[in-house]
Design a protein around this motif. Sequence first.
Motif, PDB file in Angstrom:
ATOM      1  N   GLU A  62      43.212  10.988  68.692  1.00  0.00           N
ATOM      2  CA  GLU A  62      43.496   9.848  67.537  1.00  0.00           C
ATOM      3  C   GLU A  62      42.173  10.002  67.025  1.00  0.00           C
ATOM      4  O   GLU A  62      41.986   9.622  65.716  1.00  0.00           O
ATOM      5  N   PHE A  63      41.051  10.109  67.539  1.00  0.00           N
ATOM      6  CA  PHE A  63      39.640  10.220  66.850  1.00  0.00           C
ATOM      7  C   PHE A  63      39.652  11.164  65.705  1.00  0.00           C
ATOM      8  O   PHE A  63      39.181  11.154  64.718  1.00  0.00           O
ATOM      9  N   LEU A  64      40.076  12.556  66.219  1.00  0.00           N
ATOM     10  CA  LEU A  64      40.037  13.702  65.267  1.00  0.00           C
ATOM     11  C   LEU A  64      41.057  13.144  64.055  1.00  0.00           C
ATOM     12  O   LEU A  64      40.777  13.722  62.741  1.00  0.00           O
ATOM     13  N   ARG A  65      42.049  12.467  64.266  1.00  0.00           N
ATOM     14  CA  ARG A  65      43.144  11.935  63.085  1.00  0.00           C
ATOM     15  C   ARG A  65      42.439  11.125  62.343  1.00  0.00           C
ATOM     16  O   ARG A  65      42.647  11.184  60.981  1.00  0.00           O
ATOM     17  N   ASP A  66      41.547  10.230  62.770  1.00  0.00           N
ATOM     18  CA  ASP A  66      40.942   9.348  62.175  1.00  0.00           C
ATOM     19  C   ASP A  66      39.867   9.718  61.194  1.00  0.00           C
ATOM     20  O   ASP A  66      39.570   9.354  60.094  1.00  0.00           O
ATOM     21  N   LEU A  67      39.220  10.929  61.624  1.00  0.00           N
ATOM     22  CA  LEU A  67      38.188  11.562  60.824  1.00  0.00           C
ATOM     23  C   LEU A  67      39.018  12.200  59.432  1.00  0.00           C
ATOM     24  O   LEU A  67      38.516  12.256  58.457  1.00  0.00           O
ATOM     25  N   GLU A  68      40.195  12.735  59.805  1.00  0.00           N
ATOM     26  CA  GLU A  68      40.989  13.291  58.653  1.00  0.00           C
ATOM     27  C   GLU A  68      41.272  12.184  57.531  1.00  0.00           C
ATOM     28  O   GLU A  68      41.180  12.669  56.477  1.00  0.00           O
ATOM     29  N   GLU A  69      41.817  11.039  58.118  1.00  0.00           N
ATOM     30  CA  GLU A  69      42.011  10.166  57.248  1.00  0.00           C
ATOM     31  C   GLU A  69      41.053   9.232  56.496  1.00  0.00           C
ATOM     32  O   GLU A  69      41.200   8.944  55.286  1.00  0.00           O
ATOM     33  N   ASN A  70      39.914   9.431  57.027  1.00  0.00           N
ATOM     34  CA  ASN A  70      38.953   8.356  56.604  1.00  0.00           C
ATOM     35  C   ASN A  70      37.559   9.082  56.428  1.00  0.00           C
ATOM     36  O   ASN A  70      36.920   9.459  57.118  1.00  0.00           O
ATOM     37  N   PRO A  71      37.345   9.508  55.111  1.00  0.00           N
ATOM     38  CA  PRO A  71      36.119  10.120  54.642  1.00  0.00           C
ATOM     39  C   PRO A  71      34.872   9.379  55.189  1.00  0.00           C
ATOM     40  O   PRO A  71      33.933   9.987  55.202  1.00  0.00           O
ATOM     41  N   GLU A  72      34.932   8.093  55.001  1.00  0.00           N
ATOM     42  CA  GLU A  72      33.685   7.282  55.192  1.00  0.00           C
ATOM     43  C   GLU A  72      33.445   7.463  56.854  1.00  0.00           C
ATOM     44  O   GLU A  72      32.278   7.461  57.006  1.00  0.00           O
ATOM     45  N   LEU A  73      34.247   7.631  57.688  1.00  0.00           N
ATOM     46  CA  LEU A  73      33.902   7.985  59.022  1.00  0.00           C
ATOM     47  C   LEU A  73      33.298   9.020  59.248  1.00  0.00           C
ATOM     48  O   LEU A  73      32.422   9.325  60.386  1.00  0.00           O
ATOM     49  N   ARG A  74      33.522  10.270  58.631  1.00  0.00           N
ATOM     50  CA  ARG A  74      32.776  11.486  58.817  1.00  0.00           C
ATOM     51  C   ARG A  74      31.736  11.672  57.971  1.00  0.00           C
ATOM     52  O   ARG A  74      31.241  12.811  57.827  1.00  0.00           O
ATOM     53  N   PHE A  75      31.216  10.666  57.282  1.00  0.00           N
ATOM     54  CA  PHE A  75      30.019  10.720  56.361  1.00  0.00           C
ATOM     55  C   PHE A  75      28.971  11.243  57.217  1.00  0.00           C
ATOM     56  O   PHE A  75      28.048  12.035  56.838  1.00  0.00           O
ATOM     57  N   ASN A  76      28.482  10.567  58.355  1.00  0.00           N
ATOM     58  CA  ASN A  76      27.421  10.905  59.253  1.00  0.00           C
ATOM     59  C   ASN A  76      27.584  11.704  60.359  1.00  0.00           C
ATOM     60  O   ASN A  76      26.991  11.848  61.405  1.00  0.00           O
ATOM     61  N   ILE A  77      28.807  12.496  60.226  1.00  0.00           N
ATOM     62  CA  ILE A  77      29.239  13.467  61.229  1.00  0.00           C
ATOM     63  C   ILE A  77      29.142  15.085  60.885  1.00  0.00           C
ATOM     64  O   ILE A  77      29.817  15.078  59.738  1.00  0.00           O
ATOM     65  N   SER A  78      28.867  15.727  61.865  1.00  0.00           N
ATOM     66  CA  SER A  78      28.623  17.070  61.296  1.00  0.00           C
ATOM     67  C   SER A  78      30.107  17.941  61.666  1.00  0.00           C
ATOM     68  O   SER A  78      30.220  17.824  62.921  1.00  0.00           O
ATOM     69  N   LEU A  79      30.767  18.474  60.869  1.00  0.00           N
ATOM     70  CA  LEU A  79      32.123  19.064  60.981  1.00  0.00           C
ATOM     71  C   LEU A  79      31.524  20.471  60.762  1.00  0.00           C
ATOM     72  O   LEU A  79      31.148  21.080  59.801  1.00  0.00           O
ATOM     73  N   TYR A  80      32.199  21.619  61.614  1.00  0.00           N
ATOM     74  CA  TYR A  80      31.967  23.070  61.696  1.00  0.00           C
ATOM     75  C   TYR A  80      33.307  23.870  61.482  1.00  0.00           C
ATOM     76  O   TYR A  80      34.219  23.240  61.749  1.00  0.00           O
ATOM     77  N   ARG A  81      32.786  24.823  60.789  1.00  0.00           N
ATOM     78  CA  ARG A  81      34.198  25.749  60.355  1.00  0.00           C
ATOM     79  C   ARG A  81      34.712  26.375  61.975  1.00  0.00           C
ATOM     80  O   ARG A  81      33.963  26.720  62.835  1.00  0.00           O
ATOM     81  N   ASN A  82      35.979  26.259  62.052  1.00  0.00           N
ATOM     82  CA  ASN A  82      36.407  26.894  63.182  1.00  0.00           C
ATOM     83  C   ASN A  82      36.802  28.338  62.901  1.00  0.00           C
ATOM     84  O   ASN A  82      37.602  28.658  62.184  1.00  0.00           O
TER      85      ASN A  82
END
Length: 517
Positions: A455-475
């Motif tokens: 659910e947390f991963l889905r929230d990151l996909e749906e909310n750009p503001e939530l992932r603003f301060n989070i580092s996402l890496y290429r799989n």
Amino acid sequence: MSRPMSDLAASGMFLPSQTVGTVLCCICGVPMAPNPANMCVGCLRSRIDITEGLPRHASLIHCPECLSYLHPPRTWIRADLESKELLSFCLRRLKSLTRHVRIVHAEFVWTEPHSKRIKLRLRVQREALNGAILEQSHLVEFTQHDHLCDSCSRFQANPDQWVAAVQLRQHVSHRRTFFYLEQLILRHGAAARALRIKETDRGVDFFFGNRSHAVKFVDFISNSVPVQSKSDKQLVSHDPKSNTYNYKHTFSVEICPICREDLICLPPKVAHALGSIGPLVLCTKVSNSLALLDPFTLRNAYLDAKQYWGTPFKALLSSRQLVEYIVLDVEMESTLITIGGSKYALAYVQVARMSDFGKNDNMFIVKTHLGHLLNAGDHALGYDIYGANMNDFEIEKYKGFDLPQAILVKKSYVEKRQRKRGKARPWKLKSLNMEVDTAVNGRIDEEKRNTEYEEFLRDLEENPELRFNISLYRNTDYQPSEIASTVGGDDLPGVDLNELIDVLTLTDEEDNRDSMN
């Protein structure tokens, strides 16, 4: 009298072009541009070696546990392999080299990670014969000697030999806040000094070898989420001869139990202090303060930690109690406005619960702030006030207040995600190295934790503001499917590939570039 050059050019007379004169090399006789040594570059390099006397070998003291390097006499600097920090540290170790030559470029030469060798290729300049400047390549090899730093040595001798512990707790039924904090901690390296990290039933424990490191970590958490903290210390030993005391410090940090998407009924005192907002509001964002939004009027307010803990309250309904609705009709009431970086628009929406759809005729007309997102046929998640059993004392204080039948929170993509169930994402997150404490309830429900993490991963996909301060890496293991492009070509939200960070990996490719003579 000679005529000026301008008159000669005007008269059309031929003017010879100016050429650069050449001289012969005094050694080999090759024509060349003149220089102070009157020798060509080949002859200069064959007779003068500007790297003569420069060090070609050096040693580094490396801690294999925390990946730090010793900067004499007692300072340990953390640096990853082939990082900018390590390059700067190696150049500082070559101070004697900079006294004789000028370094114009530096780069790593790939070596086997287990060889305990770090090779550095330098481009150096130095004044040669009669003021001529030569540039040459110089290779320096560092040998790593493993030696545990003081903190790692104490931890290896006794893992429980910590000095300060931070007990991070939040009294809610899910771990979404800790998933978010974990990514913030990783991005800013806030727990780099932690000796051990243990996951518990309602939080996480961080153990440090120094009290100042724990205090710095508590300050970081306080700037990230609304918290209240208490500290205590316990005497471990006392030396009466030298009058020294050894304490173990414990910091108890409680996170505000209000989370994003929670429905809140504000106490009258708090609502009045915030400009008579509400009383029913939604929490739209959690940082060092709570962002509250009235979904019926689009009025917003911010509640900091001091205000909250002065008059604490709990959420009326949490995100685990969201109900899925289907949108039947939408009638816009206001235009699109931006509040705190997010866009909202008021509208009257006719909805029906998915559990009732096709079984009865229960339909509701509710006012929502999601008018710009919803269309007829869409799905939405909201709170079922009509069928909920709420025993909240704060609502009873508002006499004559009519509760709405439903409050929509966000657009739902559950129906569309079912088509792509089980498919890997092109991005991934890092995680802390945490121990799991199974002594409280026997074991932590892994299935529940995995569901909450999804659910947390889905929230990151749906909310750009939530992932603003989070580092996402290429799989790197992700392989796009051709079927995915033909099936479900909908507006399912996702993460833009430009937001992803490439993970640094060491390959076996050798750098075969020829070094300059």
